[in-house]
Design a protein around this motif. Structure first.
Motif, PDB file in Angstrom:
ATOM      1  N   SER A   1      41.416  39.447  43.429  1.00 43.98           N
ATOM      2  CA  SER A   1      40.253  40.097  42.808  1.00 43.98           C
ATOM      3  C   SER A   1      40.586  41.545  42.430  1.00 43.98           C
TER       4      SER A   1
ATOM      5  N   LYS B   1      40.156  42.950  38.621  1.00 46.47           N
ATOM      6  CA  LYS B   1      38.994  43.835  38.485  1.00 46.47           C
ATOM      7  C   LYS B   1      39.014  44.707  37.219  1.00 46.47           C
TER       8      LYS B   1
ATOM      9  N   GLU C   1      36.138  41.590  35.028  1.00 50.07           N
ATOM     10  CA  GLU C   1      35.291  41.870  36.183  1.00 50.07           C
ATOM     11  C   GLU C   1      34.541  40.630  36.670  1.00 50.07           C
TER      12      GLU C   1
ATOM     13  N   SER D   1      34.852  39.140  40.408  1.00 55.52           N
ATOM     14  CA  SER D   1      33.737  39.031  41.350  1.00 55.52           C
ATOM     15  C   SER D   1      33.570  37.591  41.836  1.00 55.52           C
TER      16      SER D   1
ATOM     17  N   LEU E   1      36.031  37.286  44.593  1.00 53.50           N
ATOM     18  CA  LEU E   1      35.572  37.991  45.784  1.00 53.50           C
ATOM     19  C   LEU E   1      34.511  37.179  46.543  1.00 53.50           C
ATOM     20  N   THR E   2      33.671  36.472  45.805  1.00 55.23           N
ATOM     21  CA  THR E   2      32.679  35.613  46.468  1.00 55.23           C
ATOM     22  C   THR E   2      33.382  34.553  47.320  1.00 55.23           C
TER      23      THR E   2
ATOM     24  N   SER F   1      39.127  45.290  49.025  1.00 56.85           N
ATOM     25  CA  SER F   1      38.480  44.811  47.798  1.00 56.85           C
ATOM     26  C   SER F   1      36.970  45.041  47.787  1.00 56.85           C
ATOM     27  N   THR F   2      36.352  45.223  48.976  1.00 60.80           N
ATOM     28  CA  THR F   2      34.896  45.440  48.987  1.00 60.80           C
ATOM     29  C   THR F   2      34.513  46.849  49.419  1.00 60.80           C
TER      30      THR F   2
END
Ligand SMILES: *[C@@H]1O[C@H](CO)[C@@H](O)[C@H](O)[C@H]1NC(C)=O
Ligand SMILES: *[C@@H]1O[C@H](CO)[C@@H](O)[C@H](O)[C@H]1NC(C)=O
Ligand SMILES: *[C@@H]1O[C@H](CO)[C@@H](O)[C@H](O)[C@H]1NC(C)=O
Length: 491
Positions: A193, A197, A201, A205, A208-209, A255-256
């Protein structure tokens, strides 16, 4: 020395420059190693390993589509992804690590990859993996971790395009968990991710989920995955899941930015490791934590042990530690067996750490002395040069680089005539005609790295010699980043 005239001065400078060029080209005993070419080939390798339908921009033309109905037995679409090594099984555990390492390579050396016009190829190699992993993760607590059966696959010698072997799909879920597999796949999603990014994007995302869901699954359902996917036990048995949880948590934090992912860092840092591999990720976590300490995102007083442990591993590689890694007479690090995969991961760590030291104007201390960024780069170059031909056998262990490389790598697809040239199906046992042949592989598996030499720097280039002649997808992934760096540092 006195220099009297301008002409003498310029001829003196000319001489110095020539000498430097000579040393650069000949100084290490090989005529020249083209890191850019090796980089190009390293990414071609992932195209040769592709399973499923091939895209229109496929450059490796001897391959065709294969295994289109993977997953159908289980009622899921598991078409795509990568074959693991010289066989046609999709082993999820090393697969995920390969994607994490391709992503880490791309994150650290993005500028260099771009400069060498290989960034898009690196991102395609990652996306080929993550597109598959998305399919393999259809529900938050369900992850498919293997397609194909190791025993029946190994009993045959067939092109992937001709496979007649069963293609069972194996999963982990709440009743049959696997925290290591779920966490490594979370790490792969989180790292990828970060790669996507800036340019995509929406895709980043989505990745990332999946990363968050899998990390939650891994954190709440303990156990090693081969207790659930028992078919993997013989091939890729995991020694524990604590390291994957740690490594995934750092990738999730990166990443978050969510602090809750740092909770995992309250446990053990893992101590000084003896290698970094598809099975042991402590070192990767230690080095990422070090980066966060350099950035002052994490406090040295709290997390310093991670940095210390990671640096001690590097000291041992540089022969400046308390428990130095054995080296062959030819200068190659020798971990546990013929296996360059441990050399490429260790070299990646040194190369990356060299970047951190340079960026943050730092050094660190080993029992044997202080380490400067250039020490790490010189070390990395020595290992890569060995792998690419500067060794007692003058052999490039990367297939297709130069002229002296393994001609018989243990690889079903590469060793059998291309389906584009002879579409006649090759049967399970009929393929052993090719296995038994003393001829070079008909298809050059560019960028594949053989397991490599023995502890005496010897190598037996024989297709049946899988201990030395089989390439794996995990081995090349760290090289992508290292080669990008070396291609720009040693032009
Ligand atoms: C990379 O490899 C491809 C395929 O062999 C080739 O066409 C291309 O010229 C290579 N590029 C570089 C920079 O070596
Ligand atoms: C490797 O190359 C060197 C220098 O060209 C040569 O002296 C040596 O004999 C070669 N070794 C092998 C095993 O071919
Ligand atoms: C390949 O060699 C093995 C033994 O070395 C033999 O049993 C087998 O029949 C051979 N297969 C083919 C197709 O040539």
């Amino acid at each position: 020395m006195f220099i009297h005239t301008r002409a003498m001065l310029s001829s003196f400078i000319y001489g110095l420059v020539s000498l430097c060029i000579f040393l650069l080209v000949h100084g290490d005993g090989v005529t020249s190693i083209d890191y850019g070419e090796a980089l190009n080939k390293s990414l071609l390798y992932y195209e040769a390993q592709r399973s499923g339908n091939l895209p229109p921009n496929q450059r490796v033309q001897w391959r065709g589509y294969s295994a289109l109905s993977d997953g159908s037995e289980a009622g899921v679409d598991l078409e795509g992804g990568y074959y693991d090594a010289g066989d046609n099984v999709k082993f999820g555990f090393p697969f995920a690590f390969t994607i994490t390492m391709l992503s880490w390579s791309t994150i650290e050396f993005q500028a260099q990859l771009k400069e060498k016009d290989e960034l898009s190829h690196a991102m395609e190699a990652i996306k080929w993996g993550t597109d598959y992993l998305i399919k393999a993760h259809p529900e938050p607590h369900v992850l498919y971790g293997q397609v194909g059966d190791g025993d029946s696959d190994h009993a045959c010698w067939q092109r992937p395009e001709d496979m007649t072997t069963p293609r069972p799909a194996y999963k982990i879920d709440e009743k049959n968990p696997g925290a290591d597999l779920a966490a490594e796949t979370a790490a792969a999603f989180a790292a990828a991710s970060l790669v996507f990014k800036p340019s995509n994007e929406i895709y980043a995302s989505l990745l990332l989920t999946h990363a968050k869901q899998l990390f939650e699954f891994a954190s709440n359902y303990e156990g090693v995955y081969q207790s659930s996917i028992t078919q993997a036990a013989k091939f890729y048995s995991s020694s524990g899941y604590e390291d994957e949880l740690l490594w995934a948590s750092v990738w999730l934090f990166l990443s978050t930015g969510e602090e809750s992912y740092l909770d995992a860092l309250e446990g053990s840092s893992g101590g000084t490791r003896s290698r970094f591999s598809w099975d042991d990720k402590y070192l990767g976590a230690q080095v990422l934590v070090s980066k966060l300490i350099f950035e002052e995102a994490l406090d040295q007083d709290i997390y310093g042990q991670f940095k210390f442990d990671g640096e001690q591993f590097i000291c041992n590689c540089l022969q400046k530690g308390e428990k130095n890694v054995i080296k062959t007479l030819g200068g190659l690090l020798w971990f546990i067996s013929y296996d360059l995969q441990y050399v490429t991961t260790a070299t990646f760590i040194a190369t990356t750490y060299s970047e951190y030291l340079t960026t943050y104007s730092a050094t660190f201390d080993c029992p044997g002395g202080t380490i400067q960024p250039n020490d790490l780069l010189v070390f990395a170059k020595s290992q890569v040069d060995y792998i690419l031909g500067s060794n007692p056998r003058n052999m490039s262990y990367m297939v297709g680089l130069g002229s002296n490389y393994p001609k018989q790598v243990h690889h079903r697809g590469a060793s059998i005539v291309s389906i584009k040239i002879n579409p006649e199906p090759v049967t399970c046992l009929g393929g052993f005609l090719y296995f038994n042949s003393s001829e070079p592989n008909p298809n050059v598996l560019y960028g594949a790295v053989a397991s490599g030499p023995d502890e005496n720097d010897n190598f037996n280039d024989l297709r049946s010699n899988y201990e030395q002649a089989e390439p794996t997808t995990v081995t090349t992934a760290p090289l992508v980043g290292i080669l990008a760096k070396l291609a720009l540092s040693f032009k």
